[in-house]
Structures are given as structure tokens and as C-alpha cells.
Write a protein that holds these residues in place. Structure first.
Motif, PDB file in Angstrom:
ATOM      1  N   ALA A 238      47.878  26.743  -8.237  1.00 39.15           N
ATOM      2  CA  ALA A 238      47.446  27.126  -6.888  1.00 39.15           C
ATOM      3  C   ALA A 238      46.059  26.563  -6.596  1.00 39.15           C
ATOM      4  O   ALA A 238      45.772  26.135  -5.469  1.00 39.15           O
ATOM      5  N   GLU A 239      45.206  26.545  -7.602  1.00 37.48           N
ATOM      6  CA  GLU A 239      43.865  25.977  -7.445  1.00 37.48           C
ATOM      7  C   GLU A 239      43.942  24.482  -7.145  1.00 37.48           C
ATOM      8  O   GLU A 239      43.172  23.962  -6.326  1.00 37.48           O
ATOM      9  N   LEU A 243      42.617  22.579  -3.819  1.00 39.58           N
ATOM     10  CA  LEU A 243      41.670  21.467  -3.967  1.00 39.58           C
ATOM     11  C   LEU A 243      42.165  20.233  -3.219  1.00 39.58           C
ATOM     12  O   LEU A 243      41.376  19.544  -2.555  1.00 39.58           O
ATOM     13  N   ALA A 244      43.456  19.947  -3.295  1.00 43.85           N
ATOM     14  CA  ALA A 244      44.002  18.784  -2.597  1.00 43.85           C
ATOM     15  C   ALA A 244      43.798  18.904  -1.094  1.00 43.85           C
ATOM     16  O   ALA A 244      43.430  17.934  -0.415  1.00 43.85           O
ATOM     17  N   GLN A 248      41.313  16.506   1.230  1.00 48.79           N
ATOM     18  CA  GLN A 248      41.835  15.772   2.383  1.00 48.79           C
ATOM     19  C   GLN A 248      40.946  16.005   3.601  1.00 48.79           C
ATOM     20  O   GLN A 248      40.628  15.051   4.340  1.00 48.79           O
ATOM     21  N   GLU A 249      40.543  17.234   3.803  1.00 45.69           N
ATOM     22  CA  GLU A 249      39.668  17.542   4.931  1.00 45.69           C
ATOM     23  C   GLU A 249      38.291  16.907   4.747  1.00 45.69           C
ATOM     24  O   GLU A 249      37.699  16.389   5.694  1.00 45.69           O
ATOM     25  N   ARG A 250      37.793  16.937   3.516  1.00 47.69           N
ATOM     26  CA  ARG A 250      36.444  16.436   3.255  1.00 47.69           C
ATOM     27  C   ARG A 250      36.373  14.916   3.377  1.00 47.69           C
ATOM     28  O   ARG A 250      35.405  14.382   3.930  1.00 47.69           O
ATOM     29  N   GLN A 254      44.505  10.606   3.571  1.00 48.14           N
ATOM     30  CA  GLN A 254      45.806  11.273   3.519  1.00 48.14           C
ATOM     31  C   GLN A 254      46.171  11.470   2.047  1.00 48.14           C
ATOM     32  O   GLN A 254      46.264  10.507   1.294  1.00 48.14           O
ATOM     33  N   ILE A 255      46.371  12.714   1.655  1.00 52.48           N
ATOM     34  CA  ILE A 255      46.634  13.034   0.252  1.00 52.48           C
ATOM     35  C   ILE A 255      48.004  13.682   0.129  1.00 52.48           C
ATOM     36  O   ILE A 255      48.332  14.617   0.866  1.00 52.48           O
TER      37      ILE A 255
END
Length: 270
Positions: A238-239, A243-244, A248-250, A254-255
Motif C-alpha cells: 500500500a505504501e 508513493l507511485a 506522478q503528481e510531483r 505518467q507512471i
């Protein structure tokens, strides 16, 4: 470890799917294996267990495999059948998958060969216990000619205002040079973002491997800039997903995260 199929008589052979510790033996009876004939069963290796099936050696001869390689549907069927057994066993215990078509001329030959590798199997099982494999791919969209690739256009500077007027030869060359510089700058930024993603995920993972980027289908505008796989403790899945999304936001990249999988990439050469 595999005996060449051409050295096997056209009789029974022992197909080995995986080596594990304390499998759910009753559940093996429900598995079809690669032939759907004889049942998938355990083969004792002392403290370890091999998961095997009796098959016809002729189905795995060099000639049979050459024919299978030209039949994509049939090859996929065998690969899926092999993977289904490995995945089912891995749900109940740490499992080292063996390559597809690992074959021996009888159980005794299989046992003798596998016992020689027990130290390596134990090492791999310790490494992957309570872990899963996750794939992560990072994509970027190249800047279109004259575009900004989704980023804000940079402010017009005094140097921009002093450039030659449109329509002149110098203006054309200047536009080409500016577009090339923009593409290179965006590519460098994308690669830095991919490295940052890999570094952050690697810190969470127990182990990682970088893989060659996949070529994209014709017409696909995205470019794959990172293709990696990570060995991650099950309690941190879940972590990893969080993190993914955060990365992606940071980064604006596209991840794509896939898994969990049996840790094929982290069992070593066995």
C-alpha cells in the motif's frame, strides 16, 4: 539444469515448475499443469519440495518447440499454464519459479539435479520470502514541434525580441534551433524525473532491477523513459502504491505500476 529434449526418449519425462518450501499439497491436485493429463504433484528434495508433472517427452523435443515457436497462440498457452502453476503454489509459500520447459528424464534424474542446487534455492527463498515483484514504468510525452510539451511557455526575453523577423532565412534557422533546444531540455527534465522516481522507489524496495525500455506501438506519442522492477515486502504494498501516485503528481510524469507478481526477476540463475 534442464536436460535437452533431444536427449530424452519419446516416453515419460518430469517437468519441473518450481521449488518451494511447505507447499499446500492438496491444492496441487486442482492444477492442470502444461498437459492437463497427469496431476501436478510434489517431489521431495529433503527440506525443499519441487512441483512437477509427468509429461510426454516428445511434446518438448527440439522439433516440437520449433513448431511451437511459430504458433504464438500455442506458445502463449504453454507459458500461461506454466505461470498458473507457479502463481498458485506461490500463494501458499515462498516459491522459486523455474524456466518454462525445465525437463528431466524421470523423477530420479530431476531429484539428483535439483539437490545439487539446494544452497542456491535456499538463498533465493530467503531473499523473496514475504515479498512480491512490482513493475513500474515511467512515460513522457515529447514536445511537439513549436509546442511546449504541456509546460508553461518561457517568458519572452530581450534576446527573443532581437531575433530576426519571421520569413527570413535567419528566423527559420533560429526557430529550428530553439525547437531543438526545447526538445533537449524537456528530454533532460524527463530523464531526471525518471531517475528521481527510481531512487525513491528503490529506497522503499528490498531490491530493484532496471530493464530496457519497451518500444512503443506505432502511433503512440508517449516515450517510455523508465522500465524497472522492484522486490517489495508484502506489508509495504500500500505504501508503494501511494508513493507511485505521489511521484506522478510531483514529477508530472505518467507512471504505471503493475503487480504484485511472483518475484521471477529476483530468484537468480537457478
Amino acid at each position: 539444469m534442464t536436460e535437452r529434449a533431444s536427449e530424452l526418449s519419446d516416453a515419460d519425462a518430469t517437468y519441473v515448475f518450481a521449488v518451494c518450501r511447505d507447499p499446500d499439497v492438496p491444492a496441487l491436485a486442482a492444477l492442470a499443469g502444461v498437459t492437463g493429463g497427469t496431476p501436478v504433484r510434489p517431489l521431495s528434495l529433503g527440506t525443499l519440495t519441487a512441483i512437477v508433472q509427468t509429461v510426454r517427452a516428445g511434446e518438448f523435443s527440439d522439433e516440437a518447440w520449433q513448431a511451437r515457436l511459430s504458433d504464438q497462440r500455442e506458445l502463449e498457452r504453454y507459458a500461461r499454464a506454466h505461470h498458473d502453476v507457479v502463481s498458485a503454489v506461490a500463494t501458499s509459500c515462498p516459491t522459486v519459479p523455474l524456466p518454462m520447459a525445465t525437463l528431466y528424464h524421470g523423477e530420479q534424474r530431476a531429484r539428483e539435479a535439483l539437490l545439487k542446487e539446494t544452497d542456491r534455492f535456499h538463498t533465493a527463498l530467503r531473499r523473496i520470502a514475504h515479498h512480491s515483484e512490482w513493475g513500474l514504468k515511467v512515460y513522457t510525452t515529447p514536445t511537439a514541434p513549436g509546442g511546449t510539451g504541456g509546460r508553461s511557455a518561457r517568458p519572452v526575453s530581450s534576446a527573443d525580441r532581437s531575433r530576426p523577423a519571421p520569413g527570413t532565412g535567419l528566423a527559420y534557422l533560429d526557430r529550428k534551433r530553439t525547437a531543438q533546444e526545447r526538445r533537449e531540455r524537456c528530454q533532460e527534465e524527463a530523464l531526471r524525473a525518471a531517475e528521481a522516481v527510481d531512487a525513491d522507489v528503490s529506497r522503499l524496495a528490498t531490491a530493484s532491477r532496471r530493464l530496457p525500455p519497451h518500444p512503443q506501438p506505432s502511433g503512440e506519442r508517449r516515450v517510455q523513459i523508465l522500465n524497472a522492477t522492484y522486490l517489495v515486502a508484502e506489508h509495504r504494498s500500500a505504501e508503494l502504491a501511494l508513493l507511485a501516485r505521489t511521484l506522478q503528481e510531483r514529477t508530472g510524469s505518467q507512471i504505471e505500476l503493475s503487480g504484485p507478481w511472483v518475484p521471477y526477476s529476483f530468484v537468480g540463475e537457478v
